[in-house]
Design a protein around this motif. Structure first.
Motif, PDB file in Angstrom:
ATOM      1  N   GLY A   8      94.333  68.644 -49.426  1.00 34.39           N
ATOM      2  CA  GLY A   8      94.693  67.235 -49.471  1.00 34.39           C
ATOM      3  C   GLY A   8      93.479  66.408 -49.083  1.00 34.39           C
ATOM      4  O   GLY A   8      92.365  66.950 -48.911  1.00 34.39           O
ATOM      5  N   ALA A   9      93.709  65.122 -48.905  1.00 32.31           N
ATOM      6  CA  ALA A   9      92.606  64.180 -48.687  1.00 32.31           C
ATOM      7  C   ALA A   9      91.706  64.576 -47.507  1.00 32.31           C
ATOM      8  O   ALA A   9      90.511  64.282 -47.507  1.00 32.31           O
ATOM      9  N   PHE A  20      94.687  58.892 -47.143  1.00 33.87           N
ATOM     10  CA  PHE A  20      95.733  57.922 -47.492  1.00 33.87           C
ATOM     11  C   PHE A  20      96.449  57.393 -46.256  1.00 33.87           C
ATOM     12  O   PHE A  20      96.740  56.218 -46.136  1.00 33.87           O
ATOM     13  N   GLN A  86      95.647  68.173 -54.236  1.00 30.05           N
ATOM     14  CA  GLN A  86      96.300  66.882 -54.467  1.00 30.05           C
ATOM     15  C   GLN A  86      95.241  65.809 -54.691  1.00 30.05           C
ATOM     16  O   GLN A  86      95.558  64.669 -54.981  1.00 30.05           O
ATOM     17  N   VAL A 144      98.537  60.616 -61.216  1.00 29.74           N
ATOM     18  CA  VAL A 144      99.995  60.502 -61.132  1.00 29.74           C
ATOM     19  C   VAL A 144     100.322  59.342 -60.196  1.00 29.74           C
ATOM     20  O   VAL A 144      99.902  59.339 -59.042  1.00 29.74           O
ATOM     21  N   PHE A 146     103.141  56.686 -58.285  1.00 30.53           N
ATOM     22  CA  PHE A 146     104.459  56.783 -57.650  1.00 30.53           C
ATOM     23  C   PHE A 146     105.536  56.561 -58.714  1.00 30.53           C
ATOM     24  O   PHE A 146     105.401  55.672 -59.558  1.00 30.53           O
ATOM     25  N   SER A 174      98.753  65.954 -45.022  1.00 29.75           N
ATOM     26  CA  SER A 174      99.864  65.607 -44.139  1.00 29.75           C
ATOM     27  C   SER A 174     101.140  66.282 -44.623  1.00 29.75           C
ATOM     28  O   SER A 174     102.154  66.259 -43.929  1.00 29.75           O
ATOM     29  N   VAL A 177     104.073  64.642 -49.289  1.00 27.05           N
ATOM     30  CA  VAL A 177     104.384  64.319 -50.678  1.00 27.05           C
ATOM     31  C   VAL A 177     104.768  65.610 -51.407  1.00 27.05           C
ATOM     32  O   VAL A 177     104.014  66.578 -51.409  1.00 27.05           O
ATOM     33  N   GLU A 200      94.915  67.364 -36.796  1.00 35.90           N
ATOM     34  CA  GLU A 200      96.053  67.200 -35.882  1.00 35.90           C
ATOM     35  C   GLU A 200      97.237  68.006 -36.399  1.00 35.90           C
ATOM     36  O   GLU A 200      97.241  68.446 -37.554  1.00 35.90           O
TER      37      GLU A 200
HETATM   38  P1  OAD Z   1      97.053  62.090 -46.227  1.00 34.55           P
HETATM   39  O1  OAD Z   1      96.164  60.917 -46.028  1.00 34.55           O
HETATM   40  O2  OAD Z   1      98.525  61.866 -46.212  1.00 34.55           O
HETATM   41  O3  OAD Z   1      96.757  63.198 -45.130  1.00 34.55           O
HETATM   42  C1  OAD Z   1      95.458  63.609 -44.834  1.00 34.55           C
HETATM   43  C2  OAD Z   1      95.558  64.729 -43.812  1.00 34.55           C
HETATM   44  O4  OAD Z   1      94.255  65.207 -43.549  1.00 34.55           O
HETATM   45  C3  OAD Z   1      96.147  64.287 -42.465  1.00 34.55           C
HETATM   46  O5  OAD Z   1      97.114  65.243 -42.044  1.00 34.55           O
HETATM   47  C4  OAD Z   1      94.936  64.271 -41.524  1.00 34.55           C
HETATM   48  O6  OAD Z   1      95.286  64.608 -40.183  1.00 34.55           O
HETATM   49  C5  OAD Z   1      94.076  65.355 -42.152  1.00 34.55           C
HETATM   50  N1  OAD Z   1      92.633  65.213 -41.892  1.00 34.55           N
HETATM   51  C6  OAD Z   1      91.895  64.078 -41.773  1.00 34.55           C
HETATM   52  N2  OAD Z   1      90.591  64.376 -41.594  1.00 34.55           N
HETATM   53  C7  OAD Z   1      90.495  65.724 -41.621  1.00 34.55           C
HETATM   54  C8  OAD Z   1      89.406  66.645 -41.504  1.00 34.55           C
HETATM   55  N3  OAD Z   1      88.141  66.237 -41.321  1.00 34.55           N
HETATM   56  N4  OAD Z   1      89.685  67.975 -41.571  1.00 34.55           N
HETATM   57  C9  OAD Z   1      90.956  68.429 -41.745  1.00 34.55           C
HETATM   58  N5  OAD Z   1      92.017  67.594 -41.864  1.00 34.55           N
HETATM   59  C10 OAD Z   1      91.799  66.270 -41.806  1.00 34.55           C
HETATM   60  O7  OAD Z   1      96.572  62.793 -47.589  1.00 34.55           O
HETATM   61  P2  OAD Z   1      97.354  63.847 -48.497  1.00 34.55           P
HETATM   62  O8  OAD Z   1      98.137  64.787 -47.677  1.00 34.55           O
HETATM   63  O9  OAD Z   1      96.346  64.396 -49.443  1.00 34.55           O
HETATM   64  O10 OAD Z   1      99.118  60.941 -53.849  1.00 34.55           O
HETATM   65  O11 OAD Z   1      98.330  62.884 -49.286  1.00 34.55           O
HETATM   66  C11 OAD Z   1      99.109  63.387 -50.318  1.00 34.55           C
HETATM   67  C12 OAD Z   1      99.240  62.385 -51.428  1.00 34.55           C
HETATM   68  O12 OAD Z   1      99.683  61.133 -50.904  1.00 34.55           O
HETATM   69  C13 OAD Z   1      97.909  62.024 -52.108  1.00 34.55           C
HETATM   70  O13 OAD Z   1      97.517  62.965 -53.092  1.00 34.55           O
HETATM   71  C14 OAD Z   1      98.243  60.705 -52.738  1.00 34.55           C
HETATM   72  C15 OAD Z   1      98.976  60.041 -51.587  1.00 34.55           C
HETATM   73  O14 OAD Z   1      99.894  59.081 -51.929  1.00 34.55           O
HETATM   74  C16 OAD Z   1      99.002  60.213 -54.972  1.00 34.55           C
HETATM   75  O15 OAD Z   1      98.201  59.314 -55.092  1.00 34.55           O
HETATM   76  C17 OAD Z   1      99.964  60.612 -56.041  1.00 34.55           C
END
Ligand code: OAD
Length: 235
Positions: A8-9, A20, A86, A144, A146, A174, A177, A200
């Motif tokens: 993920g991000a 995000f 993602q 993709v 929402f 996180s 999704v 975290e």
């Molecule tokens: P989120 O922004 O929801 O979550 C990012 C996660 O990465 C969090 O749990 C942070 O704690 C963790 N994190 C941050 N920095 C980090 C690091 N240096 N090392 C390890 N972990 C770290 O992003 P996603 O889970 O990717 O969808 O979100 C899922 C989807 O929600 C995205 O693909 C996007 C968004 O809406 C669409 O656009 C369709």
């Protein structure tokens, strides 16, 4: 031994790509419904495109980090390996990953709103906003939004990999999704081992076999080095 990785991000955070959710997250600064929905695009394609053009510029200025590179090495080392992401940033590919299941599409592919054809486009900045297809119709980001469905083939391949996986690494998400968030549960249900890497704890932390806390660019290369020298990694 079947190995899968779900990113993920957070895997791109240390490259400088905003996540995000959480502090500094994109969904803290912008309303998703104004920018990442088909309705928003119909209402104001230029505004939506400005946001994606900005994200392309941010990503183009970033470099893959050690976590992306480690995942690319895993693909070379493990005969049965699947990467599911993602992320739309393309940093896995730039780090050398060859086969990437992109659940949410790509910032670097545009799609014709009339014919549905996809074109790869790496132009930064984009010459015209909003960009148009040769047929005259608007091009949209091939991501993709929402309320939209994911590509069925991609989801099916990701679920198959999660089901097969003896080991699933969940890196920087996180897990809020779906269907991405379901993949670790699928692996656990099929008695695979799940290791989470995050700065975290998440809701998933209560269910997985292990959570390794810290920035993925540090923890993942370290874990991989240790894993490779373990009997399981050698075997
Ligand atoms: P989120 O922004 O929801 O979550 C990012 C996660 O990465 C969090 O749990 C942070 O704690 C963790 N994190 C941050 N920095 C980090 C690091 N240096 N090392 C390890 N972990 C770290 O992003 P996603 O889970 O990717 O969808 O979100 C899922 C989807 O929600 C995205 O693909 C996007 C968004 O809406 C669409 O656009 C369709």
């Amino acid at each position: 031994m079947s190995v899968a990785v779900l990113t993920g991000a957070g895997v791109s955070a240390e490259s400088g790509v905003p996540t995000f959710r959480g502090a500094g997250g994109l969904w803290r600064q912008f309303r998703a419904e104004d920018l990442a929905t088909a309705d928003a695009f119909r209402r104001d394609p230029r505004l939506v495109w400005e946001w994606y053009a900005w994200r392309r510029e941010v990503v183009a200025a970033c470099q893959p980090n050690a976590a992306h590179r480690t995942i690319a090495q895993m693909e070379q080392a493990a005969p049965d390996f699947t990467l599911v992401t993602q992320n739309v940033d393309g940093l896995h590919e730039r780090a050398g990953s060859r086969h990437v299941l992109r659940l949410h599409g790509s910032l670097w592919t545009l799609r014709c709103t009339r014919e549905g054809i996809r074109v790869e486009n790496h132009e930064v900045p984009l010459a015209a906003l909003p960009p148009r297809c040769a047929c005259g119709a608007l091009l949209r980001p091939d991501v993709v939004w929402f309320g939209e469905s994911l590509e069925l083939d991609t989801v099916t391949a990701a679920l198959t990999a999660a089901r097969r996986a003896d080991l699933l690494l969940v890196v920087g998400t996180s897990a809020l999704v779906t269907p991405a968030a379901n993949l670790p549960l699928v692996t656990l249900e099929h008695r695979g081992r799940v290791v989470e890497f995050n700065v975290e704890r998440t809701w998933l932390s209560d269910y997985v076999d292990e959570t390794i806390l810290g920035p993925a660019a540090e923890t993942l290369p370290q874990w991989w080095a240790e894993y490779q020298s373990s009997p399981q990694g050698r075997g």
